[in-house]
Design a protein around this motif. Structure first.
Motif, PDB file in Angstrom:
ATOM      1  N   ALA A 158      52.905  53.182  37.685  1.00 47.68           N
ATOM      2  CA  ALA A 158      51.937  52.224  37.173  1.00 47.68           C
ATOM      3  C   ALA A 158      52.526  50.816  37.117  1.00 47.68           C
ATOM      4  O   ALA A 158      51.852  49.832  37.449  1.00 47.68           O
ATOM      5  N   PHE A 159      53.790  50.711  36.721  1.00 44.96           N
ATOM      6  CA  PHE A 159      54.435  49.406  36.622  1.00 44.96           C
ATOM      7  C   PHE A 159      54.470  48.693  37.978  1.00 44.96           C
ATOM      8  O   PHE A 159      54.408  47.461  38.047  1.00 44.96           O
ATOM      9  N   MET A 170      49.797  47.044  29.977  1.00 44.26           N
ATOM     10  CA  MET A 170      49.679  48.414  30.448  1.00 44.26           C
ATOM     11  C   MET A 170      49.163  49.271  29.297  1.00 44.26           C
ATOM     12  O   MET A 170      49.677  49.210  28.177  1.00 44.26           O
ATOM     13  N   LEU A 171      48.135  50.067  29.575  1.00 47.41           N
ATOM     14  CA  LEU A 171      47.462  50.878  28.573  1.00 47.41           C
ATOM     15  C   LEU A 171      47.532  52.343  28.950  1.00 47.41           C
ATOM     16  O   LEU A 171      47.209  52.712  30.081  1.00 47.41           O
ATOM     17  N   THR A 206      46.246  52.229  32.844  1.00 42.65           N
ATOM     18  CA  THR A 206      45.467  51.089  33.309  1.00 42.65           C
ATOM     19  C   THR A 206      46.339  49.844  33.198  1.00 42.65           C
ATOM     20  O   THR A 206      47.007  49.638  32.186  1.00 42.65           O
ATOM     21  N   VAL A 207      46.330  49.030  34.240  1.00 42.26           N
ATOM     22  CA  VAL A 207      47.205  47.861  34.316  1.00 42.26           C
ATOM     23  C   VAL A 207      46.362  46.604  34.501  1.00 42.26           C
ATOM     24  O   VAL A 207      45.486  46.559  35.367  1.00 42.26           O
ATOM     25  N   MET A 220      42.778  44.100  37.736  1.00 42.99           N
ATOM     26  CA  MET A 220      42.959  45.439  37.191  1.00 42.99           C
ATOM     27  C   MET A 220      43.424  46.415  38.260  1.00 42.99           C
ATOM     28  O   MET A 220      43.055  46.304  39.428  1.00 42.99           O
ATOM     29  N   ALA A 221      44.229  47.393  37.838  1.00 41.19           N
ATOM     30  CA  ALA A 221      44.655  48.483  38.712  1.00 41.19           C
ATOM     31  C   ALA A 221      44.760  49.743  37.863  1.00 41.19           C
ATOM     32  O   ALA A 221      44.899  49.670  36.638  1.00 41.19           O
TER      33      ALA A 221
END
Length: 417
Positions: A158-159, A170-171, A206-207, A220-221
């Motif tokens: 994710a990072f 980051m969630l 979620t990023v 968003m990604a």
């Protein structure tokens, strides 16, 4: 910023490209592994103004020379969402000790727990601040053990998607129910429980990438893009469609979900694969079979007849409708009973539900709209507004406080305060 996670709960699309692998900021090593929100920014002063309201205790801190330093603000699973602020105090080597000393004195006055740790390799100092003794203890135990959020499953992947020039958030989606504000969307017919479950099943992380300290133009990604048990995998390979909703959307609409469809059957097949991976497909097929017997036509056969090009759900002035833009509009005289109740929700998801006893009518642009008799009648007399989502849209979600739009190229979130 707490509302960011809830807005995502109603997002119905995915567009994300992995960024290059790179070394994580060293301050992330001060973040405990169970944290659910991680916010890293280059300039602490501007970031705290952006992320926290004016009454927050961290806003009372005079950061002095550290206003322009790197920071990480994180929250863990603890009740009450206890914050942990990590500041890089090592950039100002000429007066690091005085700067840290001053902040430690402020922390005592503000009843904050504080500590500082030294990265012996980089010779940097991190100052940790939190209202909770337990949170500080947990952070120091993690640091002493050499563990952190960097060791959490899926975090590295994710990072790699966090590429904001100013910072990123980051969630952890599994904490969606905890992160949703109690009053979020309280006046919209989407329950808090539904949103929490949706977020948890959408993906792991979620990023949001920030190119500046502002709440517009956030990229968003989502991670991971698979396997199929994550709901956002439904949209991974789908092509975007063209939105025409703006031509019929009533003026003053304060809640909109728009799903343009380049190929409705491809969406449905992807959704069926997701339901299969979540052990829901058999129940769905039984519902479809029961509906076919009750109404003389299966949901899939009906949609094969009208060939939908766009699905929408919108609210204005207390009224709410589900709308389907058709390639071939069915023949409906005036306002008539819905011959196929529940079919849109069955095939495209519960967000597109209509109430029991819904009626329908056709309107300009080959739209078929469903709702209560009162809502459909109100729609007949409503003037269209000026909202437009454009072409090559995978989805759009808009409300009074935000606008989220995914195209073939990117997903962008705008928050309005």
């Amino acid at each position: 910023m707490r509302r960011i996670i809830a807005i995502i709960a109603v997002a119905l699309a995915l567009a994300a490209c992995s960024g290059p692998r790179r070394e994580a900021p060293w301050l992330l090593r001060t973040v405990p592994s169970r944290s659910v929100e991680i916010m890293h920014f280059r300039h602490a002063g501007h970031a705290l103004d952006l992320l926290l309201d004016s009454t927050h205790v961290f806003r009372s801190l005079d950061l002095g020379r550290l206003e322009g330093t790197e920071m990480v603000l994180s929250y863990d699973f603890a009740p009450g969402r206890v914050p942990l602020l990590s500041l890089d105090a090592g950039r100002y080597r000429t007066d690091t000790s005085e700067t840290v000393k001053g902040l430690l004195e402020q922390a005592q006055d503000l009843k904050l727990q504080a500590a500082y740790v030294i990265d012996s390799v980089r010779r940097n100092v991190a100052l940790l601040l939190t209202p909770s003794t337990a949170a500080l203890s947990d952070a120091l135990i993690h640091i002493a053990a050499g563990t952190s959020i960097l060791d959490t499953d899926g975090f590295a992947e994710a990072f790699a998607k966090a590429d904001g020039r100013e910072g990123f958030v980051m969630l952890r989606n599994s904490a969606g129910a905890q992160l949703l504000p109690k009053d979020f969307m309280a006046d919209v017919e989407v329950s808090r429980g539904f949103l929490g479950r949706f977020v948890a099943g959408a993906c792991k992380w979620t990023v949001l990438s920030f190119d500046a300290c502002r709440t517009e133009g956030l990229r968003m990604a989502f991670s991971p893009l698979g396997p199929e048990r994550w709901y956002l995998s439904v949209f991974e390979s789908l092509k975007a469609g063209d939105s025409a909703l703006g031509k019929i959307l009533p003026e003053g609409a304060d809640w909109v979900v728009d799903l343009p469809l380049a190929d409705w059957s491809a969406f449905y097949e992807a959704r069926c694969r997701w339901m299969d991976s979540c052990s829901m497909l058999s129940a769905h097929e039984r519902s479809c079979s029961s509906s076919a017997k009750a109404w003389g036509l299966s949901p899939r056969k009906w949609f094969e007849t009208i060939r939908p090009k766009e699905l929408a759900r919108f609210r204005w002035e207390g009224h709410c409708l589900t709308a389907v833009r058709c390639t071939k509009t069915p023949k409906v005289k005036g306002i008539a009973p819905n011959k196929y109740p529940g079919y849109t929700a069955m095939v495209f998801g519960s967000i597109f539900s209509e109430p029991v006893g819904a009626v329908c009518m056709t309107t300009r642009g080959r739209w078929l709209v469903f709702g209560s008799p009162e809502d459909v009648e109100a729609f007949r007399g409503a003037a269209p507004g000026e909202e437009s989502f454009g072409k090559k849209v995978k989805y759009a979600v808009a409300g009074q406080e935000f606008r989220l739009c995914c195209t073939d190229k990117e997903t962008v979130l705008n928050l309005y305060r």
